[in-house]
Write a protein that holds these residues in place. Structure first.
Motif, PDB file in Angstrom:
ATOM      1  N   VAL A  64       0.862  -1.181   0.000  1.00 57.69           N
ATOM      2  CA  VAL A  64       0.000   0.000   0.000  1.00 57.69           C
ATOM      3  C   VAL A  64       0.898   1.230   0.000  1.00 57.69           C
ATOM      4  N   ARG A  65       0.326   2.379  -0.311  1.00 60.17           N
ATOM      5  CA  ARG A  65       1.090   3.629  -0.335  1.00 60.17           C
ATOM      6  C   ARG A  65       0.762   4.465   0.893  1.00 60.17           C
ATOM      7  N   LYS A 119      -2.103  15.159   7.484  1.00 62.07           N
ATOM      8  CA  LYS A 119      -2.466  13.879   8.087  1.00 62.07           C
ATOM      9  C   LYS A 119      -1.828  12.749   7.290  1.00 62.07           C
ATOM     10  N   THR A 120      -1.328  11.731   7.988  1.00 63.28           N
ATOM     11  CA  THR A 120      -0.763  10.566   7.325  1.00 63.28           C
ATOM     12  C   THR A 120      -1.894   9.678   6.844  1.00 63.28           C
ATOM     13  N   VAL A 121      -1.847   9.323   5.556  1.00 67.18           N
ATOM     14  CA  VAL A 121      -2.902   8.550   4.920  1.00 67.18           C
ATOM     15  C   VAL A 121      -2.290   7.304   4.299  1.00 67.18           C
ATOM     16  N   PHE A 122      -2.912   6.138   4.528  1.00 58.80           N
ATOM     17  CA  PHE A 122      -2.512   4.890   3.891  1.00 58.80           C
ATOM     18  C   PHE A 122      -3.572   4.564   2.848  1.00 58.80           C
ATOM     19  N   GLU A 158      -5.700   7.695  -2.895  1.00 58.38           N
ATOM     20  CA  GLU A 158      -5.441   9.088  -2.569  1.00 58.38           C
ATOM     21  C   GLU A 158      -3.956   9.440  -2.654  1.00 58.38           C
ATOM     22  N   CYS A 159      -3.071   8.470  -2.451  1.00 57.71           N
ATOM     23  CA  CYS A 159      -1.629   8.710  -2.524  1.00 57.71           C
ATOM     24  C   CYS A 159      -1.165   8.432  -3.952  1.00 57.71           C
ATOM     25  N   ASP A 180       1.328   9.302  -7.488  1.00 56.00           N
ATOM     26  CA  ASP A 180       2.748   9.494  -7.762  1.00 56.00           C
ATOM     27  C   ASP A 180       3.130  10.976  -7.784  1.00 56.00           C
ATOM     28  N   GLN A 181       2.171  11.862  -7.999  1.00 56.12           N
ATOM     29  CA  GLN A 181       2.461  13.297  -8.034  1.00 56.12           C
ATOM     30  C   GLN A 181       2.771  13.860  -6.647  1.00 56.12           C
ATOM     31  N   ASN A 182       2.302  13.199  -5.588  1.00 52.84           N
ATOM     32  CA  ASN A 182       2.551  13.650  -4.221  1.00 52.84           C
ATOM     33  C   ASN A 182       3.992  13.293  -3.853  1.00 52.84           C
ATOM     34  N   SER A 183       4.759  14.290  -3.426  1.00 49.21           N
ATOM     35  CA  SER A 183       6.182  14.061  -3.129  1.00 49.21           C
ATOM     36  C   SER A 183       6.395  13.243  -1.856  1.00 49.21           C
ATOM     37  N   THR A 184       5.392  13.140  -0.975  1.00 54.62           N
ATOM     38  CA  THR A 184       5.544  12.401   0.276  1.00 54.62           C
ATOM     39  C   THR A 184       5.111  10.950   0.150  1.00 54.62           C
TER      40      THR A 184
END
Length: 154
Positions: A86-87, A94-97, A101-102, A104-108
Motif C-alpha cells: 500500500v502507499r 495527516k498521514t494517509v494509507f 489518494e496517494c 505518484d504526483q505527491n512528493s511524500t
C-alpha cells in the motif's frame, strides 16, 4: 365575550429558523477550523467507491462494456494485496494509507510493504506433572546451594 386570535410567528417557525441558524453557524465554525467542508470528502469517496463497485460488477458479470454513470475504468487501481503493498503519504497534514489518494504526483508518497500475520496462535501446552515436579525439585536444590554459599561467605 369576543375571542381574538393572536397574530404573529408561531413557535414552530421560530424553532425552524433557529435550527437553520445553528446549522449555518456550525458549518461556518467547522469551515474556519478545518478549511473545508466534510461533504466534499464524502462526495469524493462515494465517487471512488462507485468506480470500484462498477469494476467488480464488470468482472463478476463478464460484460466488457459496462458503462455506469461516473465510472472511469482507466484510473482505477488493482486491489491491494500483501504482495503489492500500500502507499503512505501526507495529505493536509495527516498521514494517509491509501492507493487511491496517494498518487505518484505527491512528493511524500512512499510504498509500504504489508506483513501477513498468522492470526491467533494457540498457546503452548502446559508442562505435565512429572516435568513440573522435576523442575521444582531442581529449583529447590539451587536455592539451597545458594543459601549454603551465602552462609559460608558470612
Amino acid at each position: 365575550m369576543n375571542l381574538h386570535r393572536q397574530r404573529g410567528i408561531s413557535l414552530i417557525w421560530v424553532s425552524v429558523f433557529f435550527m437553520t441558524l445553528a446549522a449555518a453557524g456550525m458549518t461556518l465554525l467547522y469551515t474556519v477550523r478545518y478549511g473545508h467542508l466534510p461533504f466534499q470528502e464524502v462526495w469524493a469517496r462515494w465517487g471512488k467507491s462507485a468506480n470500484v463497485i462498477g469494476n467488480e460488477l464488470q468482472k463478476a458479470s463478464g460484460v466488457k462494456e459496462l458503462n455506469l454513470p461516473g465510472q472511469d475504468s482507466s484510473g482505477v487501481r488493482a486491489p491491494v494485496t500483501v504482495e503489492s503493498g500500500v502507499r503512505r503519504c501526507i495529505i493536509n497534514g495527516k498521514t494517509v494509507f491509501s492507493d487511491t489518494e496517494c498518487t505518484d504526483q505527491n512528493s511524500t508518497t512512499k510504498h509500504v510493504k504489508l506483513n501477513d500475520t498468522q492470526g491467533f496462535v494457540h498457546p503452548k501446552p502446559a508442562n505435565t506433572d512429572d516435568q513440573a515436579a522435576s523442575g521444582s525439585e531442581q529449583e529447590l536444590r539451587f536455592k539451597m546451594i545458594d543459601k549454603a554459599i551465602n552462609k559460608a561467605e558470612h
